[in-house]
Design an enzyme around this catalytic site. Structure first.
Site, PDB file in Angstrom:
ATOM      1  N   ASN A 165     -55.936  -3.133  26.965  1.00 39.11           N
ATOM      2  CA  ASN A 165     -54.775  -3.594  26.201  1.00 39.11           C
ATOM      3  C   ASN A 165     -53.671  -2.534  26.172  1.00 39.11           C
ATOM      4  O   ASN A 165     -53.948  -1.365  25.904  1.00 39.11           O
ATOM      5  CB  ASN A 165     -55.185  -3.908  24.758  1.00 39.11           C
ATOM      6  CG  ASN A 165     -56.241  -4.999  24.696  1.00 39.11           C
ATOM      7  OD1 ASN A 165     -56.244  -5.912  25.522  1.00 39.11           O
ATOM      8  ND2 ASN A 165     -57.142  -4.898  23.737  1.00 39.11           N
TER       9      ASN A 165
ATOM     10  N   GLN B 120     -29.691   7.239  -3.170  1.00 41.16           N
ATOM     11  CA  GLN B 120     -30.793   8.194  -3.014  1.00 41.16           C
ATOM     12  C   GLN B 120     -31.801   7.748  -1.945  1.00 41.16           C
ATOM     13  O   GLN B 120     -32.451   8.580  -1.318  1.00 41.16           O
ATOM     14  CB  GLN B 120     -31.495   8.387  -4.367  1.00 41.16           C
ATOM     15  CG  GLN B 120     -32.657   9.334  -4.340  1.00 41.16           C
ATOM     16  CD  GLN B 120     -32.993   9.893  -5.717  1.00 41.16           C
ATOM     17  OE1 GLN B 120     -32.381  10.849  -6.168  1.00 41.16           O
ATOM     18  NE2 GLN B 120     -33.945   9.274  -6.391  1.00 41.16           N
TER      19      GLN B 120
ATOM     20  N   HIS C  21     -34.413 -15.314  33.675  1.00 41.06           N
ATOM     21  CA  HIS C  21     -35.166 -16.354  32.941  1.00 41.06           C
ATOM     22  C   HIS C  21     -36.680 -16.174  33.106  1.00 41.06           C
ATOM     23  O   HIS C  21     -37.428 -17.149  33.045  1.00 41.06           O
ATOM     24  CB  HIS C  21     -34.784 -17.777  33.403  1.00 41.06           C
ATOM     25  CG  HIS C  21     -33.317 -18.032  33.413  1.00 41.06           C
ATOM     26  ND1 HIS C  21     -32.643 -18.614  32.372  1.00 41.06           N
ATOM     27  CD2 HIS C  21     -32.365 -17.767  34.366  1.00 41.06           C
ATOM     28  CE1 HIS C  21     -31.352 -18.719  32.664  1.00 41.06           C
ATOM     29  NE2 HIS C  21     -31.146 -18.192  33.877  1.00 41.06           N
TER      30      HIS C  21
ATOM     31  N   GLU D 171     -47.106  -2.117  23.031  1.00 46.20           N
ATOM     32  CA  GLU D 171     -46.953  -3.053  21.908  1.00 46.20           C
ATOM     33  C   GLU D 171     -46.456  -2.314  20.670  1.00 46.20           C
ATOM     34  O   GLU D 171     -45.650  -2.829  19.893  1.00 46.20           O
ATOM     35  CB  GLU D 171     -48.283  -3.753  21.627  1.00 46.20           C
ATOM     36  CG  GLU D 171     -48.687  -4.681  22.761  1.00 46.20           C
ATOM     37  CD  GLU D 171     -50.149  -5.119  22.685  1.00 46.20           C
ATOM     38  OE1 GLU D 171     -50.768  -4.981  21.622  1.00 46.20           O
ATOM     39  OE2 GLU D 171     -50.673  -5.584  23.711  1.00 46.20           O
TER      40      GLU D 171
ATOM     41  N   ASN E  71     -23.710  15.865  -5.740  1.00 46.61           N
ATOM     42  CA  ASN E  71     -23.129  14.834  -4.869  1.00 46.61           C
ATOM     43  C   ASN E  71     -22.581  15.407  -3.560  1.00 46.61           C
ATOM     44  O   ASN E  71     -22.814  14.852  -2.492  1.00 46.61           O
ATOM     45  CB  ASN E  71     -22.019  14.069  -5.604  1.00 46.61           C
ATOM     46  CG  ASN E  71     -22.548  13.332  -6.817  1.00 46.61           C
ATOM     47  OD1 ASN E  71     -23.758  13.326  -7.058  1.00 46.61           O
ATOM     48  ND2 ASN E  71     -21.664  12.719  -7.593  1.00 46.61           N
TER      49      ASN E  71
ATOM     50  N   SER F 102     -37.213  12.109  -6.435  1.00 44.26           N
ATOM     51  CA  SER F 102     -37.137  11.995  -4.963  1.00 44.26           C
ATOM     52  C   SER F 102     -37.674  13.244  -4.276  1.00 44.26           C
ATOM     53  O   SER F 102     -37.592  13.363  -3.065  1.00 44.26           O
ATOM     54  CB  SER F 102     -35.697  11.734  -4.536  1.00 44.26           C
ATOM     55  OG  SER F 102     -34.866  12.810  -4.927  1.00 44.26           O
TER      56      SER F 102
ATOM     57  N   SER G 168     -61.706  -3.393  24.594  1.00 43.36           N
ATOM     58  CA  SER G 168     -62.302  -4.304  23.625  1.00 43.36           C
ATOM     59  C   SER G 168     -63.813  -4.196  23.764  1.00 43.36           C
ATOM     60  O   SER G 168     -64.345  -4.169  24.879  1.00 43.36           O
ATOM     61  CB  SER G 168     -61.833  -5.723  23.938  1.00 43.36           C
ATOM     62  OG  SER G 168     -62.721  -6.657  23.386  1.00 43.36           O
TER      63      SER G 168
ATOM     64  N   LYS H 266     -32.351   8.948   2.307  1.00 43.39           N
ATOM     65  CA  LYS H 266     -33.155   9.960   3.013  1.00 43.39           C
ATOM     66  C   LYS H 266     -34.437   9.377   3.590  1.00 43.39           C
ATOM     67  O   LYS H 266     -34.839   9.709   4.706  1.00 43.39           O
ATOM     68  CB  LYS H 266     -33.479  11.123   2.071  1.00 43.39           C
ATOM     69  CG  LYS H 266     -32.296  12.050   1.923  1.00 43.39           C
ATOM     70  CD  LYS H 266     -32.359  12.896   0.695  1.00 43.39           C
ATOM     71  CE  LYS H 266     -32.042  12.156  -0.567  1.00 43.39           C
ATOM     72  NZ  LYS H 266     -30.714  11.555  -0.678  1.00 43.39           N
TER      73      LYS H 266
ATOM     74  N   TYR I 224     -20.250   8.303  -5.635  1.00 45.57           N
ATOM     75  CA  TYR I 224     -21.716   8.384  -5.634  1.00 45.57           C
ATOM     76  C   TYR I 224     -22.344   7.429  -6.646  1.00 45.57           C
ATOM     77  O   TYR I 224     -21.894   7.313  -7.788  1.00 45.57           O
ATOM     78  CB  TYR I 224     -22.181   9.820  -5.941  1.00 45.57           C
ATOM     79  CG  TYR I 224     -23.691   9.905  -5.922  1.00 45.57           C
ATOM     80  CD1 TYR I 224     -24.375  10.024  -4.718  1.00 45.57           C
ATOM     81  CD2 TYR I 224     -24.434   9.787  -7.099  1.00 45.57           C
ATOM     82  CE1 TYR I 224     -25.758  10.044  -4.682  1.00 45.57           C
ATOM     83  CE2 TYR I 224     -25.819   9.816  -7.066  1.00 45.57           C
ATOM     84  CZ  TYR I 224     -26.477   9.941  -5.852  1.00 45.57           C
ATOM     85  OH  TYR I 224     -27.844   9.947  -5.817  1.00 45.57           O
TER      86      TYR I 224
HETATM   87  N1  ARG Z   1     -31.246  13.268  -5.476  1.00 42.91           N
HETATM   88  C1  ARG Z   1     -29.914  12.760  -5.459  1.00 42.91           C
HETATM   89  C2  ARG Z   1     -29.704  11.934  -4.173  1.00 42.91           C
HETATM   90  O1  ARG Z   1     -30.295  12.248  -3.204  1.00 42.91           O
HETATM   91  C3  ARG Z   1     -28.909  13.875  -5.503  1.00 42.91           C
HETATM   92  C4  ARG Z   1     -27.580  13.473  -6.028  1.00 42.91           C
HETATM   93  C5  ARG Z   1     -27.668  13.203  -7.491  1.00 42.91           C
HETATM   94  N2  ARG Z   1     -26.385  12.985  -8.074  1.00 42.91           N
HETATM   95  C6  ARG Z   1     -26.210  12.507  -9.283  1.00 42.91           C
HETATM   96  N3  ARG Z   1     -24.995  12.325  -9.690  1.00 42.91           N
HETATM   97  N4  ARG Z   1     -27.212  12.148 -10.050  1.00 42.91           N
HETATM   98  O2  ARG Z   1     -28.959  10.997  -4.120  1.00 42.91           O
END
Ligand code: ARG
Length: 354
Positions: A286, A323, A157, A291, A111, A24, A278, A326, A318
């Site tokens: 436009n 993950q 309406h 839009e 975590n 990630s 256009s 994010k 967890y």
């Molecule tokens: N990259 C992980 C996430 O964002 C961090 C937490 C990982 N924890 C674990 N027990 N593997 O979720």
């Protein structure tokens, strides 16, 4: 033998495809500054319980500050085994200062670390969005003062109903935005509670002073239940919901203006900077800006839906499914920021011709 942070008892390395799915770092590297701030504060709290010497803490803090500068200047080199931002920063710290780096993780888990990083990130980025929302309200207010004598048909309406002021229409949308700002303000309370010190799920066994740690990171309080603290993504769901409801408001505002700027209505003209033409039909202008605002609302709702679906079946605490939180958090932030900026420009520059 693997070189992962967690690789101690593993003898073979992870399958290549799984490695890709698991990685990630290209998304969560956006949290580098928060991750480092959390680590510096945590290192100091380890000194208070005699798990680090002052000397080791100073080495760790200097190393972390150097890593921050590397990230700031775009010089941080991501290595193949850097699974996420937490492991990348720790790997680099070990390269820079050696053995004391390994002590930083004592009693801490990724975590509680990731939940803390995300709250720190969201806390500061909420302010950017709030300022843009307030700016849009302000520009709308200015316009409605300037255009106070302009009258137009009010609709229900989509049929002409009663005469209203154009300013009445303008401000109706500003009030929806004001309720979005109130929601955002209210959310801040829940974001600003620190999960650090919850460990993997069962808390921190070394009696670190969490209240002191929270003060150092400028959190208002600490979470009370460690299992809940590492499980909880409500603050992100709330954020995604706030973004998606604001998206719905912006979309309805955009839809009104799309109708108002059509030839049939001809109430407003969108500035050229916010329209496209256009090549085949030169008479056209436009309202792409509007839009795109309307279209982006779909993506914002999608992000909220996506995280809620991910969370709904998870067992306690967890799980790696989380993950993905994010990606949607960053995406909604960037999407909302972008449509608010465009909306401010549209309203500031449009011409009224009712
Ligand atoms: N990259 C992980 C996430 O964002 C961090 C937490 C990982 N924890 C674990 N027990 N593997 O979720």
């Amino acid at each position: 033998m693997t070189e992962k942070l967690w690789g101690g008892r593993f003898s073979t390395s992870v399958d290549d495809e799984l490695e890709k799915l698991n990685s990630s770092i290209n998304i969560d590297k956006e949290l580098y500054a928060e991750d480092i701030a959390g680590s510096i504060a945590y290192a100091k709290s380890l000194v208070s319980v005699n798990l680090l010497t002052e000397e080791e803490c100073a080495q760790i803090c200097n190393g972390l500050n150097r890593i921050k500068t590397e990230w700031d200047e775009g010089r941080f080199e991501i290595k193949k085994n850097d699974e996420d931002i937490h492991t990348a920063n720790e790997r680099r710290l070990k390269e820079l200062i050696g053995e004391p780096a390994t002590k930083l993780h004592v009693g801490r888990s990724r975590n509680d670390q990731v939940a803390t990083d995300m709250k720190l990130w969201l806390r500061s980025h909420l302010i950017d969005l709030e300022l843009l929302m307030l700016e849009l309200i302000k520009v709308t207010l200015e316009r409605s003062t300037k255009d106070i004598d302009v009258l137009m048909p009010g609709y229900t309406h989509l049929q002409q109903a009663q005469p209203v002021r154009w300013s009445h229409w303008l401000l109706s949308h500003a009030w929806s935005l004001k309720s979005d700002v109130d929601r955002l303000e209210d959310m801040k309370k829940r974001v600003n509670i620190m999960p650090l010190g919850s460990g993997a799920l069962a808390g921190n066994p070394f009696d670190i002073d969490r209240k002191q740690l929270a003060r150092a990171l400028d959190f208002a309080d600490v979470t009370q239940n460690s299992m809940q603290a590492v499980s909880d993504r409500d603050f992100i769901v709330e954020f995604l919901f706030m973004c998606s409801l604001t998206g719905v408001h912006m979309s309805r505002w955009a839809e009104d203006l799309i109708i108002f700027c059509s030839k049939e209505f001809g109430y407003v003209t969108i500035d050229e900077a916010y329209s496209t033409g256009s090549s085949l039909m030169p008479q056209k202008r436009n309202p792409d800006s509007l839009e795109l605002i309307r279209g982006t609302a779909g993506g914002l709702f999608g992000n909220c839906c996506s995280l809620m679906m991910t969370m709904k079946g998870l067992p306690s605490t967890y799980n790696k499914d989380m993950q993905g939180d994010k990606e949607v958090m960053f995406d909604s932030y960037h999407k909302l920021q972008s449509i608010l900026k465009v909306a401010i420009g549209v309203i500031r520059t449009l011409k009224v011709s009712i």
